[in-house]
Design a protein around this motif. Structure first.
Motif, PDB file in Angstrom:
ATOM      1  N   THR A   1      11.577   6.732   6.878  1.00  0.00           N
ATOM      2  CA  THR A   1      11.943   6.219   8.192  1.00  0.00           C
ATOM      3  C   THR A   1      10.710   6.250   9.087  1.00  0.00           C
ATOM      4  O   THR A   1      10.078   7.296   9.240  1.00  0.00           O
ATOM      5  CB  THR A   1      13.063   7.060   8.830  1.00  0.00           C
ATOM      6  N   VAL A   2      10.378   5.092   9.661  1.00  0.00           N
ATOM      7  CA  VAL A   2       9.175   4.955  10.475  1.00  0.00           C
ATOM      8  C   VAL A   2       9.583   4.706  11.922  1.00  0.00           C
ATOM      9  O   VAL A   2      10.492   3.915  12.189  1.00  0.00           O
ATOM     10  CB  VAL A   2       8.288   3.789   9.963  1.00  0.00           C
ATOM     11  N   ASP A   3       8.917   5.396  12.848  1.00  0.00           N
ATOM     12  CA  ASP A   3       9.155   5.193  14.275  1.00  0.00           C
ATOM     13  C   ASP A   3       8.451   3.911  14.704  1.00  0.00           C
ATOM     14  O   ASP A   3       7.265   3.905  15.010  1.00  0.00           O
ATOM     15  CB  ASP A   3       8.629   6.396  15.071  1.00  0.00           C
ATOM     16  N   GLY A   4       9.189   2.819  14.729  1.00  0.00           N
ATOM     17  CA  GLY A   4       8.602   1.519  15.041  1.00  0.00           C
ATOM     18  C   GLY A   4       8.081   1.430  16.456  1.00  0.00           C
ATOM     19  O   GLY A   4       7.048   0.805  16.711  1.00  0.00           O
ATOM     20  N   SER A   5       8.772   2.061  17.404  1.00  0.00           N
ATOM     21  CA  SER A   5       8.331   1.997  18.798  1.00  0.00           C
ATOM     22  C   SER A   5       6.975   2.676  18.966  1.00  0.00           C
ATOM     23  O   SER A   5       6.119   2.192  19.716  1.00  0.00           O
ATOM     24  CB  SER A   5       9.370   2.653  19.710  1.00  0.00           C
TER      25      SER A   5
ATOM     26  N   MET B   1      13.593   2.745  18.292  1.00  0.00           N
ATOM     27  CA  MET B   1      13.458   1.725  17.266  1.00  0.00           C
ATOM     28  C   MET B   1      12.902   2.369  15.998  1.00  0.00           C
ATOM     29  O   MET B   1      11.819   2.964  16.028  1.00  0.00           O
ATOM     30  CB  MET B   1      12.513   0.610  17.725  1.00  0.00           C
ATOM     31  N   THR B   2      13.657   2.313  14.926  1.00  0.00           N
ATOM     32  CA  THR B   2      13.210   2.891  13.657  1.00  0.00           C
ATOM     33  C   THR B   2      13.214   1.830  12.577  1.00  0.00           C
ATOM     34  O   THR B   2      14.079   0.947  12.556  1.00  0.00           O
ATOM     35  CB  THR B   2      14.111   4.061  13.235  1.00  0.00           C
ATOM     36  N   TRP B   3      12.249   1.921  11.701  1.00  0.00           N
ATOM     37  CA  TRP B   3      12.156   1.020  10.557  1.00  0.00           C
ATOM     38  C   TRP B   3      12.368   1.830   9.287  1.00  0.00           C
ATOM     39  O   TRP B   3      11.839   2.930   9.149  1.00  0.00           O
ATOM     40  CB  TRP B   3      10.790   0.325  10.515  1.00  0.00           C
ATOM     41  N   HIS B   4      13.125   1.279   8.361  1.00  0.00           N
ATOM     42  CA  HIS B   4      13.400   1.951   7.097  1.00  0.00           C
ATOM     43  C   HIS B   4      12.642   1.237   5.986  1.00  0.00           C
ATOM     44  O   HIS B   4      12.898   0.074   5.689  1.00  0.00           O
ATOM     45  CB  HIS B   4      14.898   1.964   6.810  1.00  0.00           C
TER      46      HIS B   4
END
Length: 230
Positions: A9-13, A1-4
């Motif tokens: 880019t952020v590792d959401g998990s 799960m990644t957030w932009h």
């Protein structure tokens, strides 16, 4: 799960598992200490008090818990958080945030900043920089490399041990019913116990190294970190 987020880019998990570990740590400590009493302690209170007392007694080689409650509370928080985070990967469907190098490196860098802050606070900026010239000025580069390597060794040690344990747990779980038919239950149970032991030991090592490195920076440590690290 990644957030932009914009160009990043952020590792959401990782963030979710880290937040979950923090919440679980808070809830567990609150539950263990919710009925704390000055009289006869419950088993839960005794367990929690044992952790606090053990870290306080161990920490007297590098600091006085009564004179520096912030550092004492930080060590306890680091240990409890890492224990919960490491064990989180043993719960089906969850992962240990400490099996991600981003988290362990961030924690190690935080400890590195703490070391420098304590060193400068204790000896002054020039006095702290002078220790890089000891015992001989021409060892400056070696001393500097040693100092910069501290967060890397702390991060990779914790990350590597927890990741390996989590991978083997996943392999055992993936073997499924066939493994049990082949007598794999005892092996799986033994590995679970070994992984649980490693989880606690790695949390302890990270906490002790934090204590030892700060003790060396402040010049109040009775043993070299290398002795503990070995």
């Amino acid at each position: 799960m990644t957030w932009h987020i914009g160009p990043y880019t952020v590792d959401g998990s990782l963030l979710i598992y880290t937040w979950l570990s923090m919440i679980l740590t808070f809830v567990i400590v609150r539950l263990l200490g919710r009925k704390a009493t000055a009289g006869v302690p419950s088993i839960a209170q005794s367990l929690l008090e044992s952790v606090f007392t053990f870290i306080a007694d161990l920490g007297r080689i590098s600091f006085n818990p009564d004179e520096d409650p912030f550092f004492y509370e930080l060590l306890v928080s680091i240990f409890l958080f890492l224990v919960v985070a490491n064990f989180q990967g043993m719960i089906p469907g969850l992962h240990s945030p400490t099996s991600n190098l981003n988290l362990t490196l961030a924690m190690a860098l935080g400890v590195f900043v703490l070391i420098q802050w304590y060193g400068v606070r204790t000896h002054g900026a020039l006095g702290y920089l002078r220790h890089f010239l000891e015992p001989y000025w021409w060892l400056f580069l070696i001393n500097l490399i040693e100092e910069l390597s501290k967060p890397l060794t702390m991060a990779f040690r914790l990350f590597g041990n927890i990741l390996v344990g989590e991978l083997f747990m996943a392999m055992i779980a993936g073997a499924g019913f066939l493994a049990y038919l082949l007598g794999g239950f005892l092996g799986a149970f033994a590995w679970w116990g070994f992984t649980a032991f490693v989880n606690v030991v790695q949390a302890f090592i990270f906490m002790v190294l934090t204590m030892a490195y700060v003790g060396k920076a402040t010049g109040s440590e009775s043993e070299e970190p290398g002795v503990i690290e070995a």
